[in-house]
Design an enzyme around this catalytic site. Structure first.
Site, PDB file in Angstrom:
ATOM      1  N   ALA A  12       0.851  -1.197   0.000  1.00 46.68           N
ATOM      2  CA  ALA A  12       0.000   0.000   0.000  1.00 46.68           C
ATOM      3  C   ALA A  12       0.880   1.239   0.000  1.00 46.68           C
ATOM      4  CB  ALA A  12      -0.918  -0.018   1.207  1.00 46.68           C
ATOM      5  N   SER A  13       0.255   2.391   0.098  1.00 47.74           N
ATOM      6  CA  SER A  13       0.987   3.647  -0.043  1.00 47.74           C
ATOM      7  C   SER A  13       1.891   3.941   1.148  1.00 47.74           C
ATOM      8  CB  SER A  13       0.010   4.810  -0.233  1.00 47.74           C
ATOM      9  OG  SER A  13      -0.891   4.860   0.856  1.00 47.74           O
TER      10      SER A  13
ATOM     11  N   ASP B  94     -12.466   2.958   8.397  1.00 50.00           N
ATOM     12  CA  ASP B  94     -11.878   2.750   7.069  1.00 50.00           C
ATOM     13  C   ASP B  94     -12.332   1.401   6.518  1.00 50.00           C
ATOM     14  OD1 ASP B  94     -10.378   3.614   4.917  1.00 50.00           O
ATOM     15  OD2 ASP B  94      -8.487   2.816   5.669  1.00 50.00           O
TER      16      ASP B  94
ATOM     17  N   VAL C  19       3.106  -5.610   3.471  1.00 53.94           N
ATOM     18  CA  VAL C  19       2.900  -6.738   4.380  1.00 53.94           C
ATOM     19  C   VAL C  19       3.663  -7.957   3.880  1.00 53.94           C
ATOM     20  CG1 VAL C  19       1.171  -8.310   5.327  1.00 53.94           C
ATOM     21  CG2 VAL C  19       0.654  -5.882   5.116  1.00 53.94           C
TER      22      VAL C  19
END
Length: 544
Positions: free
Chosen positions: A132-133, A287, A137
């Site tokens: 992600a940004s 989120d 992971v």
């Protein structure tokens, strides 16, 4: 501005021009120079003129990288600020970016934990599971227990990029604040400040770990929601280790149906989980987009949601919850007068707001919603309509309500994607009514007694002594009050005497002046002397 900042600014402008995002610039004195430069830079033309403006803005933000993707995601939640054709496109921004080198991730993990990675983990996969940004992971096994875990690692090079882009964003926001006529409502600088805080919070994985632990505790043993366990012994500011889950992504409808999932129950539980977080716990995952929500493949007839990535959470106090519950109930009962009065009573709009005008404004905006069947009414859009109407009456939308509105839109979208016939009102109404019963009436009194009972039991042995001390202090206080009152009466009496003596003295001096002009000097002198004597007595009376 440094050379690197200038290069970055040029790249940002180039991308914006290639996607024609400059069409968003208003016709203003401050924008004449940029628009003129746009026409002069004919070699940087709009390469995507066949696409809608909202889509071009989304693609430009994707090309600019992680920080701008996050900004677009946040902008998509501010539907009180941006029109639907912009917000809907920005909501499609995906937080998937190219991974960084797995060796760098391994080095960072070892640096944070203080030793070789195989001291604590087996089968560490150098290739990331997801990227992600802000972080990526990796998978591994916990050596101590053999449990499958995931290691979330903050990008090692993200901080300088964030710092540089945030500075540029602030500069652009200040220009927009001056150039856009509606800037007072848009508040571009405040939007960037809110975004900066959110972004910096996500850079500290200790915050996310604490949020996940709290949410997991709130739903311990629940059939509706499962939150993976966080291993705090191996977690730091830049690394978080948690249990690995094996689930079906909630947006993968084909796999869910092939697994025999009860889609109606799954959709209803999504709504139930959201309202439980809001009205029972006052702590909600803010989120809950499709990338952060999975479904446990076991027991498809009794499906369980799995919540990931707790970096952003919202909290509500009792006043916020009561405001929301009463507004929703009043709205669905079409009691617009009560909706208007609630806004004033809660302090969201000024107390001097004209209730009649406010009620009419709410009715005009909200009544057409009821032209649809009740099952098609969107809670998120109801909230948005209430906010937008109230803003015209100087309501300041609170950040926690913006987060709640965003999450509600996510939950609605997921729920109706899973089961289009989902009736959110039928699912949510029991939560709202039950919460209101707990706040008002006999149940509220019982709850308050239960809550305060331990404190009362603790203080009960001290009650006789406290009562005796209170009575004793009351007696002493009454004596002091009597003394003060007597002193006040004496002072008033002395002041009254002083005023009388002063008046007599003034009269005698005036008489002495008249007698002196009548050639009665001896009498005048005596009258004046006695008058001065009375003045001295008056002064002495005031001095006591």
């Amino acid at each position: 501005m440094t050379l690197s900042e200038m290069k970055r600014l040029y790249h940002i402008i180039k991308v914006q021009l290639e996607y024609g995002v400059d069409e968003l610039l208003p016709n203003h004195e401050l924008t004449k120079a940029p628009l003129l430069a746009r026409k002069g830079l004919f070699w940087i033309r709009n390469k995507h003129s066949d696409r809608p403006l909202g889509e071009r803005l989304r693609l430009a933000l994707q090309e600019l990288g992680p920080v701008w993707i996050k900004l677009g995601q946040m902008m998509s939640t501010r539907r009180d600020l941006f029109p639907p054709h912009i917000a809907d496109e920005l909501a499609q921004l995906q937080d998937r970016v190219s991974p960084f080198d797995g060796e760098l991730a391994k080095q960072r993990i070892e640096s944070e934990l203080g030793g070789p990675i195989d001291t604590w983990f087996d089968d560490f996969d150098i290739n990331p599971l997801a990227s992600a940004s802000i972080a990526q992971v990796h998978t591994a096994k916990l050596k101590a227990t053999g449990q499958d875990v995931v290691l979330k690692v903050i990008r090692p090079d993200i901080q300088p990029v964030i710092d540089a882009d945030i500075k540029l964003m602030y500069r652009l926001a200040r220009i927009v604040a001056k150039a856009v006529p509606d800037a007072r409502r848009l508040k571009p600088v405040e939007v960037i400040r809110e975004y900066e805080k959110t972004l910096l919070d996500e850079l500290d994985l200790r915050r996310e770990a604490a949020n996940a632990i709290q949410l997991r505790r709130n739903f311990e043993g629940s059939e509706e929601l499962y939150v993976p366990e966080v291993h705090t012994d191996y977690s730091t500011q830049f690394v978080m280790v948690s249990e690995r889950i094996y689930g079906i992504q909630v947006s993968d409808l084909a796999t869910l149906e092939a697994n025999g999932t009860n889609m109606k129950l799954l959709a209803e539980r999504g709504v139930s989980v959201f309202f439980t977080q809001v009205f029972r716990d006052s702590f909600f995952h803010a989120d809950m987009h499709a990338g952060n929500v999975f479904v446990c493949p076991e027991h498809p007839d009794n499906p369980q949601w799995i919540g990931l990535d707790c970096g952003i959470v919202g909290t509500l106090n009792n006043e916020d919850k009561r405001y929301l519950a009463e507004n929703f109930l009043a709205f669905f009962n079409r009691d617009y007068r009560k909706v208007a009065q609630l806004h004033v009573d809660s302090g969201w709009v000024p107390f001097d707001t004209n209730i009649d005008e406010f009620e009419v404004a709410i009715r005009i905006v909200c009544e057409p919603i009821f032209a649809k069947p009740l099952c098609e009414i969107s809670f998120g859009h109801v909230l948005l309509n209430l906010f937008n109407t109230a803003r015209r009456f100087n309501m300041e939308v609170q950040p926690q309500l913006v987060l709640l509105q965003k999450t509600l839109l996510y939950v609605e979208g997921l729920g109706r994607q899973l089961y289009p016939q989902l009736d959110l009102w039928e699912t949510a109404k029991p939560f709202l009514e039950q919460w209101m019963r707990q706040q008002i009436g006999p149940q509220a009194v019982i709850n308050a007694v239960k809550q305060r009972a331990p404190y009362w039991v603790e203080k009960l042995p001290e009650l006789p002594e406290l009562l005796y001390d209170s009575l004793k202090q009351g007696k002493v206080m009454n004596q002091r009050i009597d003394q003060l009152y007597q002193g006040y009466r004496d002072s008033k009496r002395q002041h009254a005497t002083g005023k009388f003596l002063f008046g007599v003295g003034a009269t005698l001096i005036v008489c002495s002046t008249i007698l002196f002009t009548s050639n009665l000097e001896q009498i005048a002198l005596g009258s004046g002397t006695v008058g001065i004597l009375f003045w001295l007595l008056s002064w002495r009376s005031y001095r006591r």
